[in-house]
Enzyme design. Structure first.
Site, short mmCIF file in Angstrom:
data_model
loop_
_atom_site.label_atom_id
_atom_site.label_comp_id
_atom_site.label_asym_id
_atom_site.label_seq_id
_atom_site.Cartn_x
_atom_site.Cartn_y
_atom_site.Cartn_z
N HIS A 100 54.46 31.39 46.02
CA HIS A 100 55.17 30.73 47.11
C HIS A 100 54.30 29.63 47.69
O HIS A 100 53.08 29.76 47.77
CB HIS A 100 55.51 31.73 48.21
CG HIS A 100 56.25 32.94 47.72
ND1 HIS A 100 57.46 32.84 47.07
CD2 HIS A 100 55.96 34.26 47.77
CE1 HIS A 100 57.88 34.06 46.76
NE2 HIS A 100 56.98 34.92 47.17
N GLU A 144 54.00 36.29 53.52
CA GLU A 144 54.76 37.54 53.57
C GLU A 144 53.80 38.72 53.54
O GLU A 144 52.61 38.58 53.25
CB GLU A 144 55.73 37.63 52.40
CG GLU A 144 55.04 37.66 51.04
CD GLU A 144 56.03 37.54 49.88
OE1 GLU A 144 57.08 36.89 50.06
OE2 GLU A 144 55.74 38.07 48.80
N HIS A 167 52.38 37.21 42.12
CA HIS A 167 52.53 38.65 42.30
C HIS A 167 53.80 39.14 41.64
O HIS A 167 54.73 38.38 41.41
CB HIS A 167 52.54 39.00 43.79
CG HIS A 167 53.59 38.28 44.57
ND1 HIS A 167 53.38 37.04 45.11
CD2 HIS A 167 54.85 38.62 44.91
CE1 HIS A 167 54.46 36.65 45.76
NE2 HIS A 167 55.37 37.59 45.65
N ARG A 175 58.67 30.47 39.88
CA ARG A 175 58.55 31.49 38.84
C ARG A 175 57.57 31.00 37.78
O ARG A 175 57.78 29.97 37.14
CB ARG A 175 59.93 31.77 38.24
CG ARG A 175 60.00 33.00 37.36
CD ARG A 175 61.42 33.25 36.86
NE ARG A 175 62.33 33.55 37.94
CZ ARG A 175 63.43 32.85 38.21
NH1 ARG A 175 63.75 31.80 37.49
NH2 ARG A 175 64.21 33.20 39.22
#
Length: 309
Positions: free
Chosen positions: A96, A114, A171, A190
């Site tokens: 991200h 996050e 991750h 991705r």
């Protein structure tokens, strides 16, 4: 006096999803490939609905825009997003961006910091956080030459583990049920998808964007755990960063939360009880508005709560 804002979640079907949300929480999920529950969200890709009360039927984005008094801040958009993720199969290895990169390259979007609380997982479950490249050059070489076993190192996890994930590290997760607190962003790059096909075609990869945003070398972010007691109940601060503070609250008999200036997002992850005499149970999600007043929790249950910074 304002009222507690209970949410109707939005569900997302994913190639890697499962059906644990039906089995664990009794949710009416759209299929046995349900990967995400956007439990508290005002994002345009999954805008939650107020379940009942004065604002029943309103979208959270609309409520946030039209009733700033309930939230006590003046941000342009609701800043956080709470998800439950059911990763029956491997998620893609993904990264991200931070705020600066997302703002420049993704039409002014938030970046995506996050954190994950492991609600449950298979006995042999693993996740991937970070990488083993020492420089951008080595990172690019490993990626372009498919040296995935050298680049990534899975790590074992167990129920109750917690991880703070800054923008950058790649991750993935398999065999896990996770509660995720994040910035309100749906930007994911991705990097690797195990050669899977969706509708007969490989899913899109974002190799160059991933190389741009991955931090080299990787450094783990340690959570700033702090524990305090409130009678028989315990409150644990899991992390505090520039975007949010996240707490795990274990209620035994009673927990009294005094009036707070900030609004608070709440997810019941175990057990049942009441909040100000309203029944609540595992799988419920609600917002305590700014300056709502005292909240009295009773029963035997655990909650993950968060405050926007």
């Amino acid at each position: 006096m304002s009222e507690l804002l209970f949410m109707k979640p939005v569900f997302k079907q994913m190639i890697w999803g499962g059906n644990r949300m039906r089995n664990e929480y009794g949710y009416d999920i759209p299929g046995d490939d349900t990967g995400e529950c956007w439990a508290i969200s005002a994002h345009e890709n999954g805008d939650g609905t107020i379940l009942d009360g004065e604002y029943a039927g309103m979208k959270l984005s609309e409520l946030y825009r039209e009733h700033q008094d309930l939230f006590g801040d003046n941000k342009k958009k609701f800043p956080l997003l709470i998800k439950i993720i059911d990763a029956k199969a491997d998620l893609s290895i993904q990264v991200h961006p931070d705020d600066a990169y997302a703002n420049e390259h993704e039409n002014g979007s938030f970046g995506k910091t996050e954190c994950w609380y492991i609600l449950d997982c298979d006995e042999d479950a693993e996740i991937i956080i970070g990488h083993n490249a020492s420089s951008k050059e080595e990172l690019a070489d490993m990626i372009h030459n498919n040296r995935w076993n050298e680049l990534i190192t899975p790590r074992k996890i167990k129920k109750g583990d917690f991880f703070q994930i800054e923008p950058g590290p790649e991750h993935a997760k398999k065999g896990t049920l996770i509660l995720e607190t994040q910035q309100s962003s749906d930007i994911t790059y991705r990097l690797y998808d195990y050669g899977r096909l969706q509708n007969g075609k490989p899913r899109q990869l974002h190799i160059e964007q991933s190389i741009d945003v991955i931090n080299c070398p990787h450094k783990d972010i340690l959570s700033s755990k702090e524990m305090c007691s409130a009678g028989k109940s315990t409150i644990e601060k899991l992390v505090e960063c520039q975007y949010y503070s996240v707490y795990k609250c274990d209620v035994h008999e009673k927990w009294i939360l005094p009036e707070q200036k900030e609004y608070r997002l709440c997810s019941v992850i175990e057990g049942e009880g009441t909040v100000n005499n309203r029944p609540i149970k595992k799988g419920d999600h609600f917002i305590i508005p700014s300056k709502y007043g005292e909240c009295v929790f009773t029963g035997e249950m655990s909650l993950i709560t968060s405050i926007s910074k």
